[in-house]
Design a protein around this motif. Sequence first.
Motif, PDB file in Angstrom:
ATOM      1  N   ASP A 195       0.882  -1.272   0.014  1.00 44.54           N
ATOM      2  CA  ASP A 195       0.173  -0.129   0.048  1.00 44.54           C
ATOM      3  C   ASP A 195       0.852   1.193  -0.020  1.00 44.54           C
ATOM      4  O   ASP A 195       1.703   1.261   0.602  1.00 44.54           O
ATOM      5  CB  ASP A 195      -0.931   0.014   1.310  1.00 44.54           C
ATOM      6  CG  ASP A 195      -2.058   1.025   1.098  1.00 44.54           C
ATOM      7  OD1 ASP A 195      -1.601   2.306   1.174  1.00 44.54           O
ATOM      8  OD2 ASP A 195      -3.170   0.443   0.878  1.00 44.54           O
ATOM      9  N   MET A 196       0.400   2.345  -0.760  1.00 47.68           N
ATOM     10  CA  MET A 196       1.212   3.419  -0.642  1.00 47.68           C
ATOM     11  C   MET A 196       1.038   4.267   0.481  1.00 47.68           C
ATOM     12  O   MET A 196       2.154   5.019   1.085  1.00 47.68           O
ATOM     13  CB  MET A 196       0.368   4.453  -1.818  1.00 47.68           C
ATOM     14  CG  MET A 196       0.734   3.992  -3.255  1.00 47.68           C
ATOM     15  SD  MET A 196       2.327   4.632  -3.924  1.00 47.68           S
ATOM     16  CE  MET A 196       2.137   6.335  -4.028  1.00 47.68           C
ATOM     17  N   ARG A 206       6.674  10.299  -4.932  1.00 48.94           N
ATOM     18  CA  ARG A 206       5.113   9.928  -4.851  1.00 48.94           C
ATOM     19  C   ARG A 206       4.369  10.335  -5.997  1.00 48.94           C
ATOM     20  O   ARG A 206       3.634   9.846  -6.750  1.00 48.94           O
ATOM     21  CB  ARG A 206       4.228  10.110  -3.387  1.00 48.94           C
ATOM     22  CG  ARG A 206       4.877   9.211  -2.513  1.00 48.94           C
ATOM     23  CD  ARG A 206       4.181   9.889  -1.060  1.00 48.94           C
ATOM     24  NE  ARG A 206       2.722   9.499  -1.285  1.00 48.94           N
ATOM     25  CZ  ARG A 206       1.970   8.544  -0.681  1.00 48.94           C
ATOM     26  NH1 ARG A 206       2.640   7.840  -0.094  1.00 48.94           N
ATOM     27  NH2 ARG A 206       0.790   8.527  -0.700  1.00 48.94           N
ATOM     28  N   GLU A 210       2.513   8.498  -9.407  1.00 45.88           N
ATOM     29  CA  GLU A 210       1.274   9.019  -9.750  1.00 45.88           C
ATOM     30  C   GLU A 210       1.183   9.561 -11.373  1.00 45.88           C
ATOM     31  O   GLU A 210       0.290   9.024 -11.914  1.00 45.88           O
ATOM     32  CB  GLU A 210       0.575  10.019  -8.931  1.00 45.88           C
ATOM     33  CG  GLU A 210      -0.945  10.356  -9.131  1.00 45.88           C
ATOM     34  CD  GLU A 210      -1.429  11.219  -8.233  1.00 45.88           C
ATOM     35  OE1 GLU A 210      -2.455  11.870  -8.473  1.00 45.88           O
ATOM     36  OE2 GLU A 210      -0.889  11.350  -7.090  1.00 45.88           O
ATOM     37  N   ARG A 235       5.076  -0.481  -5.318  1.00 46.92           N
ATOM     38  CA  ARG A 235       3.651   0.200  -5.386  1.00 46.92           C
ATOM     39  C   ARG A 235       2.910   0.552  -6.429  1.00 46.92           C
ATOM     40  O   ARG A 235       1.828   0.539  -6.604  1.00 46.92           O
ATOM     41  CB  ARG A 235       3.619   1.254  -4.292  1.00 46.92           C
ATOM     42  CG  ARG A 235       3.335   0.794  -2.727  1.00 46.92           C
ATOM     43  CD  ARG A 235       4.424   0.227  -2.207  1.00 46.92           C
ATOM     44  NE  ARG A 235       4.287  -0.124  -0.864  1.00 46.92           N
ATOM     45  CZ  ARG A 235       4.976  -1.138  -0.136  1.00 46.92           C
ATOM     46  NH1 ARG A 235       5.862  -1.830  -0.857  1.00 46.92           N
ATOM     47  NH2 ARG A 235       4.776  -1.366   1.221  1.00 46.92           N
ATOM     48  N   GLY A 238      -0.097  -1.282  -7.912  1.00 41.98           N
ATOM     49  CA  GLY A 238      -1.359  -1.257  -7.191  1.00 41.98           C
ATOM     50  C   GLY A 238      -2.145  -0.016  -7.552  1.00 41.98           C
ATOM     51  O   GLY A 238      -3.373  -0.166  -7.203  1.00 41.98           O
ATOM     52  N   ILE A 239      -1.517   1.177  -8.004  1.00 45.69           N
ATOM     53  CA  ILE A 239      -2.378   2.249  -8.308  1.00 45.69           C
ATOM     54  C   ILE A 239      -2.737   2.285  -9.937  1.00 45.69           C
ATOM     55  O   ILE A 239      -3.443   3.115 -10.343  1.00 45.69           O
ATOM     56  CB  ILE A 239      -1.587   3.398  -7.970  1.00 45.69           C
ATOM     57  CG1 ILE A 239      -0.145   3.742  -8.790  1.00 45.69           C
ATOM     58  CG2 ILE A 239      -1.271   3.508  -6.564  1.00 45.69           C
ATOM     59  CD1 ILE A 239       0.477   4.918  -8.700  1.00 45.69           C
ATOM     60  N   THR A 411      -3.162   3.772  -1.351  1.00 44.45           N
ATOM     61  CA  THR A 411      -3.139   3.312  -2.734  1.00 44.45           C
ATOM     62  C   THR A 411      -4.650   3.657  -3.376  1.00 44.45           C
ATOM     63  O   THR A 411      -4.679   4.109  -4.521  1.00 44.45           O
ATOM     64  CB  THR A 411      -2.884   1.952  -2.620  1.00 44.45           C
ATOM     65  OG1 THR A 411      -1.325   1.646  -2.490  1.00 44.45           O
ATOM     66  CG2 THR A 411      -3.135   1.217  -4.318  1.00 44.45           C
ATOM     67  N   ALA A 415      -5.121   5.623  -6.875  1.00 42.86           N
ATOM     68  CA  ALA A 415      -5.677   4.903  -7.815  1.00 42.86           C
ATOM     69  C   ALA A 415      -6.836   5.489  -8.524  1.00 42.86           C
ATOM     70  O   ALA A 415      -7.206   5.428  -9.711  1.00 42.86           O
ATOM     71  CB  ALA A 415      -5.968   3.505  -7.401  1.00 42.86           C
TER      72      ALA A 415
END
Length: 510
Positions: A195-196, A206, A210, A235, A238-239, A411, A415
């Motif tokens: 998880d973020m 970060r 993204e 990570r 996950g996004i 996350t 996301a």
Amino acid sequence: MGVATTMAVSLVGLEGHMVQVQAHLSATVPGFTVVGLPDTALNESRDRVRAAVTSTGLTWPVRKITVNLSPAGLRKRGSGYDLAIAVAVLAGAGEIPAGGLDGVVHLGELGLDGRIQPVRGVLPAVAAAVDAGYERIVVAVCDADEARLVPGARVIGAASLGEVVALHGGDAALVRSVEPVRRPRTAGYTFAPGDMADVVGQADARRALEVAAAGGHHLFFVGPPGSGKTMLASRLPGILPDLTEREAVEVTAVHSVAGTFDPADGLIRRPPFEDPHHTATPAAVVGGGSGVPRPGAATRAHRGILFLDEVAEFRPSVLDTLRQPLEQGELTIHRTAGVARYPARFQMVLAANPCPCGMSIGKGLECTCTPTVRRKYLGRLSGPLLDRVDLQVEVLPVANVDRQQGSGEPTASVAERVVSARQAARERLRGTGWTTNAEVPGSWLRETLRPREDIGDLLDHALSTGMLSLRGADRVLRVAWTIADLAGRDAPTVDDVGDALGLRRGGRHG
């Protein structure tokens, strides 16, 4: 004299070719010959088929048997033709009716006890058969779930050769209760991204993560050991949004051929994540092997992430092989047995220390490396490769104030923004064949979307000062569109282009 025909499929890369399996039996000197450019494994099918037929309870025909695999000019490899050869021979011998077999595809390896073994690449093979108009497919029981993922296929799973003989109108008494061969569950593709929220601080990294997820951009993290580069990269899957139906079929077909797919889990719907070790060979990364090459990590990462940790430790010959898929989205591998084409449209994420000791970030006061060693270390990454990386970000050690701020954004929240940005890009690119900003050619960006004059001036200045190449300017413009999509704007502003330029230049070190 008896002649019978059925169908099989030959896979070259992910491309399936229909193969007509013809058996000719004549009353001359007994023998068994397979022609049509078979490889060693396929030539050995003569012994497997003979043993499987006798184990099933049938008498092996004492005749001259010639099996032709047509088209004869296409090289055939593997053991997946066993079942088709056995059916054609038995039909030619009169053990089963020959009528209608030429409309049925048989895929499977035979064990010496007559049981049908699974084979790799069932999903793309069945898809090729259906596209060619062949709907009836006979496969091993453990391959049936995978084959049924193809719309329009009428799949029959069989445990043994006896069941196939009875299916085609032969002696039903040959059907015996056997334990079907089962595929090991350990072969399935699994990856669980963290998880973020676990990432403390690192706001710039970060943000870059993204943007990379929203636009499908390549990313390079440079930072000292322990700064969180590997954690951030892991990570990223996950996004990313779920794969579309078409993308899921593509990815599943790749992993079916690679042998890393468990059909019990259904289609692979999450972006894959591949992280080869820095000692990997070119064949391991881009694919290779004797005969027709197998897919490597770059192809298994199709529609997902290829993460190269400690990228400066990779051999330059390995890294330079990635330039073709980064530009074209596919790999073309030439071998003596043929040319294999594999899809390889992945996001590349690189991570590296700035120097061998890893401490030359910032003022570099703790660095023990000489200036020459520093230059040479990241100099192992060729300019043409780095020029294809859209986002290059320094990851600095977390400060005390960052640790006191607690966990970062989870996350799920990130996301949601990524999905919205991707949807905005899809709407803008509808009808073009592209789905993400990273795929859009620079010429289309400049001619169709026509950036504002002040944006063009900013890019022209970066070009004239040598800060960017023309390819780099196009990539900056793509990233600017992604930043605008994340912000909900209809077009990028000068500030968006400035942010994109900063994200591209942020990792330049030394």
